[in-house]
Motif scaffolding. Structure first.
Motif, mmCIF file in Angstrom:
data_model
loop_
_atom_site.group_PDB
_atom_site.id
_atom_site.type_symbol
_atom_site.label_atom_id
_atom_site.label_comp_id
_atom_site.label_asym_id
_atom_site.label_seq_id
_atom_site.Cartn_x
_atom_site.Cartn_y
_atom_site.Cartn_z
ATOM 1 N N LEU A 1 57.490 -14.112 25.205
ATOM 2 C CA LEU A 1 58.073 -13.145 24.258
ATOM 3 C C LEU A 1 57.531 -13.628 22.974
ATOM 4 O O LEU A 1 57.269 -14.697 22.742
ATOM 5 N N PRO A 2 57.875 -13.034 21.919
ATOM 6 C CA PRO A 2 57.602 -13.054 20.517
ATOM 7 C C PRO A 2 58.282 -14.321 20.281
ATOM 8 O O PRO A 2 59.249 -14.864 20.473
ATOM 9 N N ASP A 3 57.455 -15.111 19.302
ATOM 10 C CA ASP A 3 58.038 -16.365 18.949
ATOM 11 C C ASP A 3 59.562 -16.368 18.104
ATOM 12 O O ASP A 3 60.210 -17.228 18.083
ATOM 13 N N VAL A 4 59.968 -15.055 17.619
ATOM 14 C CA VAL A 4 61.141 -14.768 17.068
ATOM 15 C C VAL A 4 62.273 -15.213 18.226
ATOM 16 O O VAL A 4 63.622 -15.388 17.898
ATOM 17 N N GLU B 1 55.860 4.791 27.478
ATOM 18 C CA GLU B 1 54.929 4.353 28.652
ATOM 19 C C GLU B 1 54.635 2.743 28.367
ATOM 20 O O GLU B 1 53.751 2.330 28.845
ATOM 21 N N SER B 2 55.511 2.154 27.737
ATOM 22 C CA SER B 2 55.342 0.670 27.310
ATOM 23 C C SER B 2 56.579 -0.143 27.271
ATOM 24 O O SER B 2 57.575 0.569 27.347
ATOM 25 N N ILE B 3 56.418 -1.389 27.884
ATOM 26 C CA ILE B 3 57.686 -1.969 27.979
ATOM 27 C C ILE B 3 58.215 -2.542 26.288
ATOM 28 O O ILE B 3 57.472 -2.908 25.489
ATOM 29 N N ALA B 4 59.414 -2.060 25.932
ATOM 30 C CA ALA B 4 60.117 -2.318 24.849
ATOM 31 C C ALA B 4 61.113 -3.442 24.846
ATOM 32 O O ALA B 4 61.861 -3.575 26.081
ATOM 33 N N LEU B 5 61.282 -4.443 24.009
ATOM 34 C CA LEU B 5 62.195 -5.656 23.910
ATOM 35 C C LEU B 5 62.885 -5.149 22.801
ATOM 36 O O LEU B 5 62.502 -4.997 21.413
ATOM 37 N N LEU B 6 64.021 -5.105 22.914
ATOM 38 C CA LEU B 6 65.117 -4.895 21.810
ATOM 39 C C LEU B 6 66.053 -6.288 21.724
ATOM 40 O O LEU B 6 66.709 -6.808 22.684
ATOM 41 N N TRP C 1 60.561 -4.326 19.532
ATOM 42 C CA TRP C 1 59.137 -4.998 19.723
ATOM 43 C C TRP C 1 58.582 -4.109 20.822
ATOM 44 O O TRP C 1 59.288 -3.700 21.890
ATOM 45 N N LEU C 2 57.369 -3.684 20.667
ATOM 46 C CA LEU C 2 56.485 -2.978 21.613
ATOM 47 C C LEU C 2 55.559 -3.762 22.215
ATOM 48 O O LEU C 2 54.640 -4.476 21.692
ATOM 49 N N MET C 3 55.275 -4.065 23.722
ATOM 50 C CA MET C 3 54.204 -4.878 24.493
ATOM 51 C C MET C 3 53.054 -3.721 24.511
ATOM 52 O O MET C 3 53.024 -2.811 25.329
ATOM 53 N N THR C 4 52.152 -3.727 23.574
ATOM 54 C CA THR C 4 51.152 -2.513 23.595
ATOM 55 C C THR C 4 49.987 -2.410 24.660
ATOM 56 O O THR C 4 49.454 -1.561 24.880
ATOM 57 N N TRP D 1 52.563 -8.306 21.766
ATOM 58 C CA TRP D 1 53.885 -7.992 21.091
ATOM 59 C C TRP D 1 53.933 -7.670 19.755
ATOM 60 O O TRP D 1 53.356 -8.218 19.119
ATOM 61 N N THR D 2 54.453 -6.383 19.543
ATOM 62 C CA THR D 2 54.119 -5.865 18.275
ATOM 63 C C THR D 2 55.764 -5.369 17.517
ATOM 64 O O THR D 2 56.072 -4.398 18.326
ATOM 65 N N LYS D 3 56.164 -5.806 16.550
ATOM 66 C CA LYS D 3 57.555 -5.280 16.118
ATOM 67 C C LYS D 3 57.203 -3.987 15.532
ATOM 68 O O LYS D 3 56.292 -3.773 14.399
ATOM 69 N N GLN D 4 57.873 -2.722 15.840
ATOM 70 C CA GLN D 4 57.898 -1.600 15.350
ATOM 71 C C GLN D 4 58.540 -1.175 14.363
ATOM 72 O O GLN D 4 58.339 -0.716 13.474
ATOM 73 N N PHE D 5 60.083 -1.209 14.645
ATOM 74 C CA PHE D 5 61.148 -1.053 13.494
ATOM 75 C C PHE D 5 62.192 -1.640 13.763
ATOM 76 O O PHE D 5 62.451 -2.127 14.998
ATOM 77 N N THR D 6 63.421 -1.409 13.159
ATOM 78 C CA THR D 6 64.909 -1.905 13.200
ATOM 79 C C THR D 6 65.619 -0.594 13.222
ATOM 80 O O THR D 6 65.424 0.283 12.366
ATOM 81 N N ILE D 7 66.202 -0.504 14.227
ATOM 82 C CA ILE D 7 67.487 0.669 14.331
ATOM 83 C C ILE D 7 68.815 -0.015 13.863
ATOM 84 O O ILE D 7 69.140 -1.053 14.077
ATOM 85 N N GLY D 8 69.540 0.881 12.828
ATOM 86 C CA GLY D 8 70.787 0.452 12.421
ATOM 87 C C GLY D 8 70.723 0.515 10.975
ATOM 88 O O GLY D 8 69.923 0.831 10.212
#
Length: 370
Positions: free
Chosen positions: A249-252, A268-273, A286-289, A297-304
């Motif tokens: 998983l991402p280092d964060v 159609e990709s795995i997303a990590l929240l 984060w999306l596993m592209t 793993w690439t951070k896409q955006f923040t919800i909230g």
């Protein structure tokens, strides 16, 4: 009702267009229709047609009725394709008695879902109200060792046409109340034989959070340790080859960090929240592209910020379904950022949701899907 005036292939194509509820009635119309509808090849074609054309797509929600004390009765509820439609229309519901608050729902696979409270496990096709309670694993563990479920998975082996349930179990020693970890065991249930078997595999310790278990791309996934890199991983199990893979998983991610994790599917990709339930909840997405590639793993955006959110449940088109702290189902529109509340409640932390396509597939030895 005779169908002799129409060629059989025409009748078949017409019936393939019908929803499951109508087909169940059509089985009683005449012997030829019953024979056609109950053929494994027809069931397979009907499911594949629904999936391809996205007919009969809906949201399947599992919840525990909050008015029951203690909360022990679970309900499966169908929402139709139009999540933004009239939410005052009551959904179709199926009662699942005798299972507790922590009932998990994994899948679906060909219209079948696996339900478990990490003690009892059963398979269910809610389209046709078909249930099967699985026998309990009965292995001869070394003397003095006990077994506890860490994670449960479910999927379909396309090579052997076999449904499989995977149980990752912790073996431990209980010395007068003094717990001592021993090892992790992997056990597989084959539907065709109605029996469990052990496989040899060295796997890391698996952790459980709601929405942290995911069937995707012919693999089942759990949230797990990553001892090699000192962090966390997504543990992947290939349903057909029965081979495990750890995807870092991402280092964060550095458990324990106060955050919870959810594995969902987006585009159609795995997303990590990653999220920390609080009065003001932010969800980092984060999306596993590239599937299976940790570096993708690439951070896409923040919800909230969102207020009083318990957990994310499902991406559905442009919506993210969530559960509030009071057990209410809500949706967040990723485009407008608007939050919508539904008049559906469950006991706290009891909601689960999956994208579902109805199916005629029965739970029995063998398979209706080719």
């Amino acid at each position: 009702m005779a169908s002799g005036n129409f060629p059989e292939d025409v009748v078949r194509e017409i019936l393939l267009m019908l929803p499951v509820k109508s087909l169940l009635r059509c089985k009683s119309a005449c012997k030829s229709w019953y024979t056609l509808i109950t053929k494994p090849s027809f069931k397979s074609a009907h499911f594949n047609s629904n999936a391809t054309l996205k007919r009969s797509h809906c949201i399947l929600v599992k919840r525990v009725l909050p008015e029951h004390v203690p909360p022990t009765e679970s309900v499966l509820s169908f929402f139709n394709d139009k999540i933004n439609g009239d939410d005052h229309v009551p959904p179709t519901e199926i009662i699942i008695p005798h299972f507790n608050h922590f009932l998990q729902m994994v899948g679906p696979c060909n219209g079948i879902v696996c339900l478990t409270d990490h003690r009892d496990i059963f398979l269910c096709n809610p389209s046709i109200r078909d249930f099967k309670v699985l026998p309990a694993p009965s292995f001869n563990y070394p003397h003095g060792l006990f077994s506890r479920t860490l994670g449960v998975g479910f999927g379909f082996d396309t090579h052997s046409s076999e449904y499989k349930v995977i149980r990752i179990a912790e073996l431990y020693e209980d010395d007068d109340g003094d717990y001592m970890f021993h090892s992790v065991n992997v056990e597989i249930y084959d539907l065709s034989t109605d029996s469990w078997r052990e496989i040899y595999a060295i796997v890391p310790y698996v952790w459980y959070f709601p929405s942290s278990e995911l069937l995707f791309n012919g693999h089942f996934h759990w949230w797990a340790d990553d001892e090699d890199h000192g962090g966390e991983s997504m543990l992947s199990f290939h349903i057909s080859t029965e081979i495990f893979q750890q995807i870092r998983l991402p280092d964060v991610c550095a458990f324990p960090d106060g955050n919870e994790r959810a594995f969902l599917v987006l585009n159609e990709s795995i997303a990590l929240l990653l999220f920390n339930p609080s009065q003001q909840t932010y969800l980092d997405l984060w999306l596993m592209t590239e599937y299976g590639i940790a570096d993708s793993w690439t951070k896409q955006f923040t919800i909230g910020p969102l207020v009083q959110i318990e957990q994310p449940l499902l991406f559905w088109k442009h919506e993210l379904l969530l559960e509030k702290f009071n057990g209410q189902l809500v949706s967040y529109n990723l485009k407008s950022q608007a939050l919508k509340e539904f008049q559906m409640y469950g006991a706290q932390e009891s909601l689960r949701a999956v994208a579902y396509s109805e199916s005629l597939v029965s739970i029995k030895g063998g398979s209706d899907i080719n």
